[in-house]
Design a protein around this motif. Structure first.
Motif, PDB file in Angstrom:
ATOM      1  N   PRO A 171      -4.841  10.064 -15.235  1.00  0.00           N
ATOM      2  CA  PRO A 171      -4.379   8.945 -14.400  1.00  0.00           C
ATOM      3  C   PRO A 171      -4.791   9.106 -12.945  1.00  0.00           C
ATOM      4  O   PRO A 171      -4.866  10.222 -12.427  1.00  0.00           O
ATOM      5  N   ASP A 172      -5.071   7.987 -12.296  1.00  0.00           N
ATOM      6  CA  ASP A 172      -5.480   7.978 -10.895  1.00  0.00           C
ATOM      7  C   ASP A 172      -4.264   7.644 -10.030  1.00  0.00           C
ATOM      8  O   ASP A 172      -3.768   6.517 -10.054  1.00  0.00           O
ATOM      9  N   PHE A 173      -3.786   8.647  -9.270  1.00  0.00           N
ATOM     10  CA  PHE A 173      -2.622   8.446  -8.411  1.00  0.00           C
ATOM     11  C   PHE A 173      -3.012   8.246  -6.944  1.00  0.00           C
ATOM     12  O   PHE A 173      -2.150   8.276  -6.064  1.00  0.00           O
ATOM     13  N   GLU A 222       2.830  -0.358  -5.702  1.00  0.00           N
ATOM     14  CA  GLU A 222       4.278  -0.400  -5.572  1.00  0.00           C
ATOM     15  C   GLU A 222       4.763   0.623  -4.546  1.00  0.00           C
ATOM     16  O   GLU A 222       5.603   0.318  -3.691  1.00  0.00           O
ATOM     17  N   GLN A 223       4.229   1.821  -4.655  1.00  0.00           N
ATOM     18  CA  GLN A 223       4.627   2.863  -3.712  1.00  0.00           C
ATOM     19  C   GLN A 223       4.232   2.481  -2.288  1.00  0.00           C
ATOM     20  O   GLN A 223       4.994   2.712  -1.342  1.00  0.00           O
ATOM     21  N   GLN A 224       3.048   1.898  -2.140  1.00  0.00           N
ATOM     22  CA  GLN A 224       2.589   1.470  -0.822  1.00  0.00           C
ATOM     23  C   GLN A 224       3.517   0.397  -0.244  1.00  0.00           C
ATOM     24  O   GLN A 224       3.861   0.415   0.945  1.00  0.00           O
ATOM     25  N   PHE A 225       3.978  -0.531  -1.099  1.00  0.00           N
ATOM     26  CA  PHE A 225       4.873  -1.606  -0.665  1.00  0.00           C
ATOM     27  C   PHE A 225       6.209  -1.042  -0.192  1.00  0.00           C
ATOM     28  O   PHE A 225       6.734  -1.424   0.861  1.00  0.00           O
ATOM     29  N   PHE A 226       6.786  -0.107  -0.972  1.00  0.00           N
ATOM     30  CA  PHE A 226       8.078   0.453  -0.599  1.00  0.00           C
ATOM     31  C   PHE A 226       7.980   1.289   0.676  1.00  0.00           C
ATOM     32  O   PHE A 226       8.924   1.342   1.478  1.00  0.00           O
ATOM     33  N   MET A 227       6.848   1.962   0.867  1.00  0.00           N
ATOM     34  CA  MET A 227       6.660   2.724   2.097  1.00  0.00           C
ATOM     35  C   MET A 227       6.613   1.813   3.314  1.00  0.00           C
ATOM     36  O   MET A 227       7.190   2.117   4.364  1.00  0.00           O
TER      37      MET A 227
END
Length: 274
Positions: A186-188, A193-198
């Motif tokens: 997987p490419d993390f 989603e993580q970018q939005f919450f940050m």
């Protein structure tokens, strides 16, 4: 292969030595006689070739490279050989030649380097496992392995931890070999989603800091580098810029953080009761 055949012809011209000649040369070598050293080495080059030939079919390495490494072991043995050893030079030199070759093979055939001592133990384990299974019709336990090898169970476990197989990420897999192992990882590096919450968290923090007094905003922003400064000021530097002591900066920071926590608690309570 032509180089190998040519090398074999060249070393044939060096005659073998008698035990008396080896003892005589050993004495001269101790007296730093280079000619004696060269004669003892050259007369035993065929020994290195015979040892290297045993690994030829097992390891996919250049036999000339292997012979070259073995020759280094031969030279080392010749420099250390003494007539007082009470044995023929070939017997004395054999383990040194073998050690140099095994070290070369170890470094060339393992993608991940492990200590040579553990490499030797793993090689012996393979032999003992097959022998024990044939003789007793069952697998040997760790205790039995350790006893056969003459080592502790802890050293055996440490060696077994080095037993692994490396596979290329480009290796094809799946029923139709349509994918590679690398495709399944997987490419993390990017997570929307993580970018939005940050971004939401940063926005909320800025709103909370904006409700503080000017001095508190400066201190919190500097202490937690909210402005992304390259050089974050220390307490002393920050106190000097604001004309106050470091203790004042520390106390102001504590009060500001308490205000932020109280504001967060107030917001949660409003959401809960809404």
């Amino acid at each position: 292969m032509k180089m190998y055949e040519s090398y074999l012809k060249q070393i044939q011209r060096f005659p073998l030595l008698s035990a008396a000649e080896e003892k005589e040369l050993a004495g001269k070598i101790l007296a730093k006689d280079k000619k004696a050293l060269n004669r003892l080495v050259n007369s035993n080059l065929r020994l290195v070739v015979s040892i290297a030939a045993k690994f030829k079919s097992t390891y996919k390495v250049s036999i000339m490279d292997l012979i070259q490494e073995g020759n280094l072991g031969l030279i080392f043995a010749a420099e250390k050989f003494s007539g007082s050893h009470g044995t023929r030079f070939s017997t004395y030199a054999y383990p040194w030649i073998l050690q140099y070759m095994l070290r070369f093979l170890h470094n060339k055939t393992n993608m991940i380097s492990i200590p040579q001592r553990k490499e030797e133990i793993l090689r012996k384990i393979s032999d003992i496992r097959d022998y024990y299974a044939d003789k007793n019709d069952k697998k040997a336990s760790l205790k039995e392995f350790a006893s056969s090898l003459g080592i502790s169970e802890k050293e055996l476990k440490d060696s077994l931890n080095c037993l692994f197989t490396c596979t290329s990420l480009d290796c094809e897999c799946g029923e139709d070999n349509a994918n590679t192992i690398g495709d399944l990882i997987p490419d993390f590096t990017y997570n929307p989603e993580q970018q939005f919450f940050m971004e939401c968290a940063k926005s909320n923090i800025k709103e909370l800091v904006a409700k503080l007094s000017e001095k508190e905003r400066v201190i919190i922003s500097s202490r937690y580098n909210l402005d992304g400064q390259v050089n974050v000021p220390t307490l002393r530097e920050l106190g000097a810029s604001l004309g106050v002591s470091t203790e004042t900066i520390r106390q102001t920071e504590i009060k500001a953080l308490k205000k932020i926590r109280d504001e967060v608690g107030k917001t949660k309570m409003e959401l809960y009761t809404a």
